[in-house]
Design a protein around this motif. Structure first.
Motif, PDB file in Angstrom:
ATOM      1  N   ASN A 124       0.839  -1.206   0.000  1.00 58.40           N
ATOM      2  CA  ASN A 124       0.000   0.000   0.000  1.00 58.40           C
ATOM      3  C   ASN A 124       0.875   1.257   0.000  1.00 58.40           C
ATOM      4  O   ASN A 124       0.608   2.220  -0.728  1.00 58.40           O
ATOM      5  CB  ASN A 124      -0.916   0.000   1.219  1.00 58.40           C
ATOM      6  CG  ASN A 124      -1.774   1.241   1.300  1.00 58.40           C
ATOM      7  OD1 ASN A 124      -2.617   1.488   0.452  1.00 58.40           O
ATOM      8  ND2 ASN A 124      -1.553   2.044   2.327  1.00 58.40           N
ATOM      9  N   GLY A 125       1.949   1.234   0.810  1.00 59.55           N
ATOM     10  CA  GLY A 125       2.856   2.384   0.867  1.00 59.55           C
ATOM     11  C   GLY A 125       3.550   2.633  -0.459  1.00 59.55           C
ATOM     12  O   GLY A 125       3.683   3.780  -0.892  1.00 59.55           O
ATOM     13  N   LYS A 126       3.968   1.566  -1.126  1.00 60.74           N
ATOM     14  CA  LYS A 126       4.659   1.712  -2.411  1.00 60.74           C
ATOM     15  C   LYS A 126       3.721   2.233  -3.494  1.00 60.74           C
ATOM     16  O   LYS A 126       4.109   3.055  -4.316  1.00 60.74           O
ATOM     17  CB  LYS A 126       5.252   0.370  -2.839  1.00 60.74           C
ATOM     18  CG  LYS A 126       6.387  -0.116  -1.956  1.00 60.74           C
ATOM     19  CD  LYS A 126       6.856  -1.501  -2.362  1.00 60.74           C
ATOM     20  CE  LYS A 126       7.965  -2.007  -1.460  1.00 60.74           C
ATOM     21  NZ  LYS A 126       8.404  -3.378  -1.830  1.00 60.74           N
ATOM     22  N   LEU A 127       2.483   1.757  -3.501  1.00 58.70           N
ATOM     23  CA  LEU A 127       1.528   2.197  -4.507  1.00 58.70           C
ATOM     24  C   LEU A 127       1.077   3.634  -4.273  1.00 58.70           C
ATOM     25  O   LEU A 127       0.807   4.375  -5.217  1.00 58.70           O
ATOM     26  CB  LEU A 127       0.310   1.270  -4.528  1.00 58.70           C
ATOM     27  CG  LEU A 127       0.519  -0.135  -5.097  1.00 58.70           C
ATOM     28  CD1 LEU A 127      -0.736  -0.971  -4.906  1.00 58.70           C
ATOM     29  CD2 LEU A 127       0.880  -0.067  -6.575  1.00 58.70           C
ATOM     30  N   THR A 128       0.994   4.020  -3.012  1.00 63.43           N
ATOM     31  CA  THR A 128       0.528   5.363  -2.673  1.00 63.43           C
ATOM     32  C   THR A 128       1.472   6.438  -3.203  1.00 63.43           C
ATOM     33  O   THR A 128       1.045   7.552  -3.511  1.00 63.43           O
ATOM     34  CB  THR A 128       0.365   5.505  -1.148  1.00 63.43           C
ATOM     35  OG1 THR A 128      -0.554   4.508  -0.683  1.00 63.43           O
ATOM     36  CG2 THR A 128      -0.175   6.874  -0.768  1.00 63.43           C
ATOM     37  N   THR A 129       2.760   6.119  -3.315  1.00 65.74           N
ATOM     38  CA  THR A 129       3.748   7.111  -3.762  1.00 65.74           C
ATOM     39  C   THR A 129       3.711   7.357  -5.270  1.00 65.74           C
ATOM     40  O   THR A 129       4.332   8.302  -5.762  1.00 65.74           O
ATOM     41  CB  THR A 129       5.172   6.663  -3.388  1.00 65.74           C
ATOM     42  OG1 THR A 129       5.470   5.422  -4.051  1.00 65.74           O
ATOM     43  CG2 THR A 129       5.297   6.459  -1.886  1.00 65.74           C
ATOM     44  N   GLN A 131       2.703   8.652  -8.771  1.00 63.04           N
ATOM     45  CA  GLN A 131       1.981   9.764  -9.383  1.00 63.04           C
ATOM     46  C   GLN A 131       1.484   9.333 -10.768  1.00 63.04           C
ATOM     47  O   GLN A 131       2.178   8.649 -11.494  1.00 63.04           O
ATOM     48  CB  GLN A 131       2.888  10.992  -9.507  1.00 63.04           C
ATOM     49  CG  GLN A 131       3.448  11.485  -8.170  1.00 63.04           C
ATOM     50  CD  GLN A 131       2.368  12.002  -7.239  1.00 63.04           C
ATOM     51  OE1 GLN A 131       1.416  12.638  -7.687  1.00 63.04           O
ATOM     52  NE2 GLN A 131       2.513  11.738  -5.956  1.00 63.04           N
ATOM     53  N   ALA A 144      -5.221   2.635  -9.760  1.00 62.38           N
ATOM     54  CA  ALA A 144      -6.155   3.091  -8.725  1.00 62.38           C
ATOM     55  C   ALA A 144      -6.994   1.916  -8.212  1.00 62.38           C
ATOM     56  O   ALA A 144      -7.228   1.797  -6.994  1.00 62.38           O
ATOM     57  CB  ALA A 144      -7.055   4.184  -9.286  1.00 62.38           C
ATOM     58  N   LEU A 147      -4.856  -0.250  -5.982  1.00 56.34           N
ATOM     59  CA  LEU A 147      -4.656   0.421  -4.688  1.00 56.34           C
ATOM     60  C   LEU A 147      -5.892   0.258  -3.807  1.00 56.34           C
ATOM     61  O   LEU A 147      -5.777  -0.010  -2.603  1.00 56.34           O
ATOM     62  CB  LEU A 147      -4.349   1.899  -4.914  1.00 56.34           C
ATOM     63  CG  LEU A 147      -3.986   2.740  -3.687  1.00 56.34           C
ATOM     64  CD1 LEU A 147      -2.809   2.127  -2.947  1.00 56.34           C
ATOM     65  CD2 LEU A 147      -3.664   4.167  -4.102  1.00 56.34           C
ATOM     66  N   ARG A 151      -6.115  -1.706  -0.086  1.00 55.76           N
ATOM     67  CA  ARG A 151      -6.662  -1.081   1.122  1.00 55.76           C
ATOM     68  C   ARG A 151      -7.881  -1.837   1.649  1.00 55.76           C
ATOM     69  O   ARG A 151      -8.061  -1.977   2.866  1.00 55.76           O
ATOM     70  CB  ARG A 151      -7.014   0.378   0.823  1.00 55.76           C
ATOM     71  CG  ARG A 151      -5.769   1.227   0.611  1.00 55.76           C
ATOM     72  CD  ARG A 151      -6.078   2.632   0.165  1.00 55.76           C
ATOM     73  NE  ARG A 151      -4.849   3.419   0.044  1.00 55.76           N
ATOM     74  CZ  ARG A 151      -4.791   4.644  -0.460  1.00 55.76           C
ATOM     75  NH1 ARG A 151      -5.900   5.234  -0.890  1.00 55.76           N
ATOM     76  NH2 ARG A 151      -3.639   5.287  -0.529  1.00 55.76           N
TER      77      ARG A 151
END
Length: 211
Positions: A124-129, A131, A144, A147, A151
């Motif tokens: 989740n952390g890697k995908l959140t970064t 852009q 999206a 992601l 979650r």
């Protein structure tokens, strides 16, 4: 490649027109029977015209080079981002498959769920970064969706420890459905990477997906 051929064609046309114009001006000078002084002024005028045309051609060439450089940088940035997504996505698919195997073996103990929370939390952390500015609409939509899946999976894990066996079976089916959705959306990203680079990340062993 088509753009480069078009630019080269435009250059040849411009050179041909410049030579034709100079010939026309020289012919005009001969036609009007210019004397030596007039020829000097006429040649100077021709030289000025050629210099102006050369300057315009140089500017066009520089603009074309800048456009090609910008296009190359955009493609490179997009390819790097897509590769990053495929690597993270392949990691997600691997962890999903391991989680499905654990669920089928009824390994639903607290330690197992703690490990899964840690794994998917990192994903989740890697995908959140990531852009989406260099991605096309389909790729951005796929990332999206993945992601959202991760979650949702984290929320499911939080509410599944210690539940009844029927609920666990439902959870297993949910995991299988999530894995299928992830595989489908990952294919969109992989296809986009192949289209830009001409490289299949699986065949090139840049990523490995579970069987």
């Amino acid at each position: 490649m088509k753009k480069l051929k078009a630019i080269a064609c435009h250059r040849h046309v411009g050179t041909t027109l410049a030579i034709a114009l100079c010939c026309e001006l020289i012919f005009a000078g001969v036609l009007y029977d210019l004397n030596k002084g007039e020829w000097a002024s006429w040649v100077q005028a021709i030289g000025s015209i050629v210099a102006i045309m050369a300057s315009v051609a140089l500017v066009n060439r520089q603009l074309s080079a800048q456009s090609r450089d910008a296009e190359f940088r955009h493609k490179e940035a997009t390819a790097n981002k897509l590769l990053h997504i495929t690597i993270v996505g392949s990691e997600l698919q691997k962890y999903l498959q391991l989680f499905i195997d654990d669920a089928r073996a009824d390994r639903f103990d607290e330690l197992n769920f703690k490990i899964q929370r840690s794994r998917f939390g990192a994903i989740n952390g890697k995908l959140t970064t990531i852009q989406f500015d260099n991605l096309d609409v389909n790729c951005a939509r796929s990332v999206a969706k993945i992601l959202i899946v991760v979650r949702s999976l984290l929320e499911l894990i939080e509410h599944t420890v210690g539940v009844a066996i029927d609920a666990r079976n439902a959870f297993l089916q949910t995991l299988i459905d999530i894995e299928k959705l992830t595989s489908k959306e990952m294919r969109v990203v992989i296809d986009a990477y192949r289209e830009i680079t001409g490289i299949d990340p699986i065949e090139a062993e840049l990523i490995s997906l579970p069987n």
